[in-house]
Write a protein that holds these residues in place. Structure first.
Motif, short mmCIF file in Angstrom:
data_model
loop_
_atom_site.label_atom_id
_atom_site.label_comp_id
_atom_site.label_asym_id
_atom_site.label_seq_id
_atom_site.Cartn_x
_atom_site.Cartn_y
_atom_site.Cartn_z
N LEU A 23 45.17 0.07 -70.72
CA LEU A 23 45.76 -1.02 -69.90
C LEU A 23 47.15 -1.39 -70.56
CD1 LEU A 23 42.60 -1.67 -69.17
CD2 LEU A 23 43.17 -3.99 -68.96
N PHE A 24 47.92 -1.57 -69.67
CA PHE A 24 49.52 -1.82 -70.24
C PHE A 24 49.89 -3.19 -69.41
CE2 PHE A 24 49.17 2.52 -70.11
CZ PHE A 24 49.62 3.11 -71.24
N VAL A 25 49.99 -4.25 -70.61
CA VAL A 25 50.39 -5.67 -70.23
C VAL A 25 51.78 -5.81 -70.44
CG1 VAL A 25 49.86 -8.06 -70.69
CG2 VAL A 25 48.03 -6.14 -70.95
N PHE A 26 52.49 -6.53 -69.44
CA PHE A 26 53.87 -6.88 -69.43
C PHE A 26 54.07 -8.29 -69.17
CE2 PHE A 26 53.26 -2.45 -67.93
CZ PHE A 26 54.22 -1.97 -68.69
N ARG A 27 54.90 -8.78 -69.64
CA ARG A 27 55.44 -10.56 -69.62
C ARG A 27 56.67 -10.50 -69.07
NH1 ARG A 27 56.09 -15.55 -73.66
NH2 ARG A 27 57.84 -14.40 -73.57
N GLY A 28 57.02 -11.52 -68.14
CA GLY A 28 58.21 -12.06 -67.65
C GLY A 28 59.10 -12.97 -68.61
N ARG A 29 60.24 -13.19 -68.25
CA ARG A 29 61.12 -13.98 -69.05
C ARG A 29 60.53 -15.48 -69.15
NH1 ARG A 29 65.73 -12.63 -71.05
NH2 ARG A 29 66.12 -10.91 -69.81
N ARG A 30 60.21 -15.94 -68.29
CA ARG A 30 59.75 -17.53 -68.41
C ARG A 30 58.43 -17.59 -69.20
NH1 ARG A 30 60.21 -19.18 -62.37
NH2 ARG A 30 57.98 -19.27 -62.92
N GLY A 31 57.79 -16.60 -69.21
CA GLY A 31 56.46 -16.42 -70.20
C GLY A 31 55.03 -16.97 -69.46
N ASP A 32 55.30 -17.26 -68.00
CA ASP A 32 54.34 -17.81 -67.53
C ASP A 32 53.56 -16.58 -66.45
OD1 ASP A 32 56.42 -17.67 -65.64
OD2 ASP A 32 55.62 -19.79 -64.63
N LEU A 33 54.04 -15.49 -66.41
CA LEU A 33 53.79 -14.59 -65.45
C LEU A 33 53.41 -13.18 -66.16
CD1 LEU A 33 53.02 -13.41 -62.58
CD2 LEU A 33 55.40 -12.93 -62.50
N LEU A 34 52.17 -12.57 -65.94
CA LEU A 34 51.69 -11.29 -66.79
C LEU A 34 51.57 -10.41 -65.57
CD1 LEU A 34 49.01 -11.96 -69.45
CD2 LEU A 34 51.32 -11.46 -69.81
N LYS A 35 51.83 -8.98 -66.02
CA LYS A 35 51.50 -7.95 -65.13
C LYS A 35 50.75 -6.88 -65.94
CE LYS A 35 54.38 -8.26 -60.94
NZ LYS A 35 55.22 -7.51 -60.23
N ILE A 36 49.47 -6.33 -65.58
CA ILE A 36 48.71 -5.37 -66.16
C ILE A 36 48.82 -4.30 -65.18
CG2 ILE A 36 46.61 -4.73 -67.24
CD1 ILE A 36 46.33 -7.87 -67.56
N ILE A 37 48.90 -3.02 -65.67
CA ILE A 37 48.94 -1.57 -65.03
C ILE A 37 47.57 -0.76 -65.38
CG2 ILE A 37 51.06 -1.66 -63.94
CD1 ILE A 37 51.58 0.56 -65.77
N TRP A 38 46.86 -0.32 -64.86
CA TRP A 38 45.73 0.46 -65.21
C TRP A 38 45.38 1.60 -64.21
CZ3 TRP A 38 40.26 -1.31 -63.85
CH2 TRP A 38 39.37 -0.43 -64.60
N TRP A 39 45.24 2.86 -64.77
CA TRP A 39 44.88 3.91 -63.74
C TRP A 39 43.33 4.15 -63.90
CZ3 TRP A 39 46.79 6.67 -60.08
CH2 TRP A 39 46.17 7.71 -59.81
N GLN A 47 40.77 6.74 -59.97
CA GLN A 47 40.77 6.71 -58.90
C GLN A 47 42.00 6.54 -57.91
OE1 GLN A 47 37.45 4.66 -57.46
NE2 GLN A 47 35.84 6.09 -58.16
N GLY A 48 42.58 5.64 -58.84
CA GLY A 48 44.07 5.10 -58.41
C GLY A 48 44.51 4.25 -59.04
N ALA A 49 45.81 3.83 -58.72
CA ALA A 49 46.67 2.74 -59.62
C ALA A 49 46.11 1.33 -59.40
CB ALA A 49 48.15 2.94 -59.29
N CYS A 50 45.81 0.60 -60.40
CA CYS A 50 45.61 -0.89 -60.25
C CYS A 50 46.72 -1.75 -60.96
CB CYS A 50 44.46 -1.21 -61.02
SG CYS A 50 43.01 -0.24 -60.60
N LEU A 51 47.30 -2.83 -60.20
CA LEU A 51 48.28 -3.65 -60.56
C LEU A 51 47.59 -5.16 -60.56
CD1 LEU A 51 51.06 -4.24 -61.52
CD2 LEU A 51 51.62 -4.25 -58.98
N PHE A 52 47.42 -5.71 -61.75
CA PHE A 52 46.99 -7.06 -61.68
C PHE A 52 48.18 -8.16 -62.26
CE2 PHE A 52 43.39 -4.18 -63.21
CZ PHE A 52 42.40 -4.51 -62.05
N SER A 53 47.98 -9.24 -61.81
CA SER A 53 49.09 -10.35 -62.00
C SER A 53 48.46 -11.45 -62.20
CB SER A 53 50.25 -10.31 -61.06
OG SER A 53 49.92 -10.90 -59.86
N LYS A 54 48.64 -12.41 -63.46
CA LYS A 54 48.39 -13.80 -63.44
C LYS A 54 49.47 -14.56 -63.94
CE LYS A 54 44.98 -16.51 -65.80
NZ LYS A 54 43.75 -16.76 -66.42
N ARG A 55 49.48 -15.72 -63.06
CA ARG A 55 50.54 -16.83 -63.46
C ARG A 55 49.69 -18.05 -63.95
NH1 ARG A 55 53.11 -20.81 -60.18
NH2 ARG A 55 51.66 -19.91 -58.34
#
Length: 114
Positions: A43-59, A62-70
């Motif tokens: 799992l690879f976790v990335f954060r935006g500039r404001r700090g209230d949004l995360l995105k996680i990518i995961w293979w 079977q396929g590519a998954c992109l999760f986000s949480k605000r």
């Protein structure tokens, strides 16, 4: 919660990421800047500039998954480093996703002496 298999590593991308990016661009960033294979199942976790949004990518093999949480209130706790990567445990990822400071978790019990 994301179903994290026991042998999966969690990588935090230090610094700020453009949150307009999708799976392909974030995977390229994981490959180039973090020197990790985005199709490894980690799992690879990335954060935006404001700090209230995360995105996680995961293979998930079977396929590519992109999760986000605000977060509605507050900011995600993030390391001060400008670049690089930090390895997290699954429990630290859970704390991060809840908005809890994962860097210095405190144990609530002490082992009994033998």
């Amino acid at each position: 919660m994301i179903p994290v298999p026991s042998n999966t590593r969690v990588w935090l991308a230090a610094g700020v990421t453009d949150m307009r990016r999708g799976f392909n661009t974030l995977a390229a960033q994981a490959e180039q800047f973090l020197a990790e294979d985005p199709y490894s199942g980690h799992l690879f976790v990335f954060r935006g500039r404001r700090g209230d949004l995360l995105k996680i990518i995961w293979w998930d093999s079977q396929g590519a998954c992109l999760f986000s949480k605000r977060l509605e209130n507050g900011r995600f706790v993030w390391p001060a480093a400008k670049d690089g990567k930090i390895s997290l445990s699954a429990s630290q990822l859970s704390m991060l996703l809840e908005g809890i400071d994962w860097r210095m978790p405190q144990k609530t019990w002490r082992p009994l002496s033998a």
